[in-house]
Design an enzyme around this catalytic site. Structure first.
Site, mmCIF file in Angstrom:
data_model
loop_
_atom_site.group_PDB
_atom_site.id
_atom_site.type_symbol
_atom_site.label_atom_id
_atom_site.label_comp_id
_atom_site.label_asym_id
_atom_site.label_seq_id
_atom_site.Cartn_x
_atom_site.Cartn_y
_atom_site.Cartn_z
ATOM 1 N N ASP A 50 0.796 -1.233 0.000
ATOM 2 C CA ASP A 50 0.000 0.000 0.000
ATOM 3 C C ASP A 50 0.828 1.282 0.000
ATOM 4 O OD1 ASP A 50 -2.569 -1.143 -0.165
ATOM 5 O OD2 ASP A 50 -2.449 -1.727 1.926
ATOM 6 N N TYR A 90 -9.650 -0.670 2.805
ATOM 7 C CA TYR A 90 -9.074 -0.620 4.155
ATOM 8 C C TYR A 90 -8.685 0.799 4.570
ATOM 9 C CZ TYR A 90 -8.215 -5.217 6.272
ATOM 10 O OH TYR A 90 -8.356 -6.402 6.923
#
Ligand SMILES: [Cu+2]
Length: 635
Positions: A291, A375
């Site tokens: 990420d 998320y």
């Protein structure tokens, strides 16, 4: 001239784009992946302290969407020109925000994808959410293509939580330079789960009625001082920085002690992260998002809201990032700075004297929250009054999921709601710490606790002791946590001693951690080599910044820490970088659905012989402001 570590502001970002345009680098089809401060090295900062002026420089990564070539450029702002540049082929920089919507549109218009949706009874394509997952590298893609393996979810109506309705088995491969679909894989037909996954206050049923207001008041204001991006709080002093890739960066962390300021860390930031999933089936095995390195955790930061993200007397900092055209984009209130009460700092009651002495603790919190697809990751650096420093990462948001029909639930996950399947996975974070314990030259020891063998010196078999081992070279400094040995690591300055004669140190204390479960030769283990060891120590090199290498997107593997450490450089009494990997193990629960209560994990850095005695003695006693009936202060 701003301080050399001040992040670039919007005007400077704009100037960088203009310089790049004038140099012919920022032209049609060229995407700006990111622009950030080209940080001065440790040596540069020493030179500044000695009176030398530094050029103010930016570092830019550009991608030519036509040729597929990547270019890095160092732009001098005060000289208004490109100071250095290099072209790289065979790398894929991170997927950026400006690519998300065009790619989603390209998928929406693709006939094969539409056919796959119709097979599932989806006809309103405007309700589909197409998330650009990184392609990974499984040796199956044509080299040089900039790809995403996109996954689809469907909202039941506009405003619905679409993640409650995963499209199972469809993987759409998108070329992000051509902005067109390369292939639509349709692996299995499973009905869309129909259940409602909404979590807004009006969607969840009756709200509990007994929650009364809780307000934090600091009538005399907060106890920190801010000058630009420099923060002073009690005895701490540090600087806040920002990069599109790492998000929050902390620089030059020091602590005042007896009239001098003692350095602790030169720099600290998230270096990368990866989320490997454990389901081997098509549609799941490629879920391995990095990420930071594949998306830019700083690009994904939220604008924070008072009373929601942070409570109390807040000081916010904006973050400036470049959009795909190089224009500045300001994320307002990206970083939150505030104080929190944390209970008891220390206490003792002398029962014979009937006296009690105690202090309340507080911490300074510097935080930001990033949304990456489904998320959320919150990053909280905590500064404490006993000179401890902590990073806590909070994970929340919606779990990555899929759909199952009425048959047995696949063994690699759990059912979280009727028809909704949550695969097992892990979240690994790597934090890069440039230690400066009383100065730049440090060593690292691994400290285990071992039981003495029984014998004449241990007749009662109770003896145990610590056993420190110097991590003398990079090949020896690749370590795992070991709770059975109560293992921690000690970062030592061998030439600075406390009054007891011991070299001063800080201790890296692991928190929750876990080993990876993917095989060592799995694609994700090769690409995220950093996750295979919890602690790495390398020789300081400002060019070695990222645990998975400079360009992890679609990379075949081997870059980053395994490559940095391959030189096997000696590590004793020299400039070091400490890289700590920590993992959260996520066996999903129905309680994680539809939005997951935050899960925390992290680590601490605690002084270990850095001071001569407790550094928390000079914290003044606190007096309750509304002492009912004149209750005594806490001492
Ligand atoms: Cu998770």
């Amino acid at each position: 001239m701003p301080h050399p570590l001040e992040p670039l502001d919007a005007a400077e970002m704009r100037q960088v784009a203009a310089i790049l345009r004038a140099s012919g680098r920022l032209r049609e089809r060229v995407k700006v992946i990111g622009v950030t401060l080209h940080e001065p090295t440790r040596e540069d900062l020493c030179a500044v302290a000695a009176g030398r002026a530094l050029d103010r420089e930016a570092f830019a990564v550009l991608l030519d969407g036509g040729s597929g070539e990547t270019e890095e450029a160092v732009v001098s702002l005060n000289r208004s020109g490109v100071a250095a540049s290099r072209r790289l082929s065979g790398v894929q920089p991170a997927i950026v925000f400006g690519e998300l919507r065009p790619a989603e549109e390209a998928v929406r218009e693709d006939a094969a994808w539409q056919a796959a949706m119709r097979r599932r009874g989806v006809t309103d394509f405007g309700l589909c959410m197409i998330d650009l997952w990184p392609a990974g590298n499984f040796g199956t893609d044509a080299p040089g293509q900039r790809l995403s393996r996109a996954l689809t979810w469907v909202r039941a109506h506009p405003g619905d939580n679409g993640y409650a309705h995963p499209v199972e088995g469809v993987v759409t491969i998108v070329d992000l330079n051509a902005m067109k679909v390369v292939a639509v894989e349709d692996h299995r037909l499973v009905p869309l789960p129909k259940g409602d996954g909404n979590y807004t206050a009006d969607a969840v049923g009756a709200l509990r009625p007994d929650v009364k207001p809780l307000e934090i008041h600091q009538p005399a204001g907060s106890s920190f001082e801010v000058d630009g991006h420099e923060v002073r709080w009690q005895k701490w002093r540090f600087r806040i920085g920002w990069s599109y890739r790492e998000g929050l960066v902390l620089h030059t962390i020091g602590y005042a002690d007896g009239g001098r300021e003692r350095p602790i860390l030169h720099r600290a930031a998230l270096s990368d992260m990866v989320v490997p999933y454990g389901d081997p089936r098509p549609g799941y095995f490629h879920r391995n998002a990095f990420d930071a390195g594949e998306y830019g955790i700083g690009l994904s930061a939220n604008s924070l809201t008072l009373g929601c993200d942070c409570l109390g007397e807040i000081r916010y900092f904006d973050a400036v990032v470049a959009d795909i055209n190089g224009e500045p984009e300001t994320i307002t209130n990206a970083v939150c700075l505030h104080e929190e009460d944390t209970g008891i700092l220390w206490k003792h009651t002398d029962w014979r004297l009937e006296t009690t002495e105690g202090r309340r603790a507080r911490r300074l919190v510097v935080s930001f929250i990033a949304t990456v697809g489904n998320y959320e990751y919150g990053f909280y650096w905590h500064f404490y009054q006993d000179a401890a420093l902590e990073l806590v990462i909070k994970m929340t948001g919606v779990i990555s999921n899929g759909a199952v029909d009425g048959g047995p639930v696949p063994p690699w996950g759990e059912l979280v709601a009727p028809g909704v399947y949550g695969p097992i996975h892990q979240h690994f974070f790597n934090v890069r710490l440039d230690p400066a314990i009383d100065g730049p030259r440090n060593s690292v020891y691994e400290v285990d606790t071992v039981a003495d063998p029984p014998g004449p010196d241990n007749p009662h078999k109770n003896a145990f002791r610590t056993r420190p081992t110097l991590l003398a070279r990079e090949s020896l400094a690749q370590r795992m946590v070991e709770p059975r040995a109560a293992r921690f690591w000690r970062i030592v300055n061998p030439s600075s001693r406390n009054r007891l004669g011991r070299p001063v140190a800080y201790r890296l204390v692991p928190g929750e951690n876990v080993p990876p479960f993917a095989a060592p030769d799995a694609s994700v283990s090769r690409r995220a080599g950093f996750m295979t060891r919890h602690l790495w120590v390398t020789r300081y090199d400002p060019a070695e910044r990222y645990a998975a290498g400079d360009y992890p997107n679609q990379h075949a593997g081997g870059a980053g820490l395994p490559a940095y450490a391959a030189a096997d450089r000696p590590l004793e009494d020299t400039e070091l970088v400490v890289w700590y990997t920590f993992g959260a193990h996520h066996v999903v629960r129905p309680e994680d659905w539809p939005v997951m209560p935050a899960v925390s994990l992290g680590f601490m850095l605690k002084p270990d012989g850095f001071f001569d005695r407790s550094p928390a003695l000079d914290v003044p006693p606190s007096v309750p402001r509304h002492a009912p009936g004149g209750a005594p202060p806490c001492h």
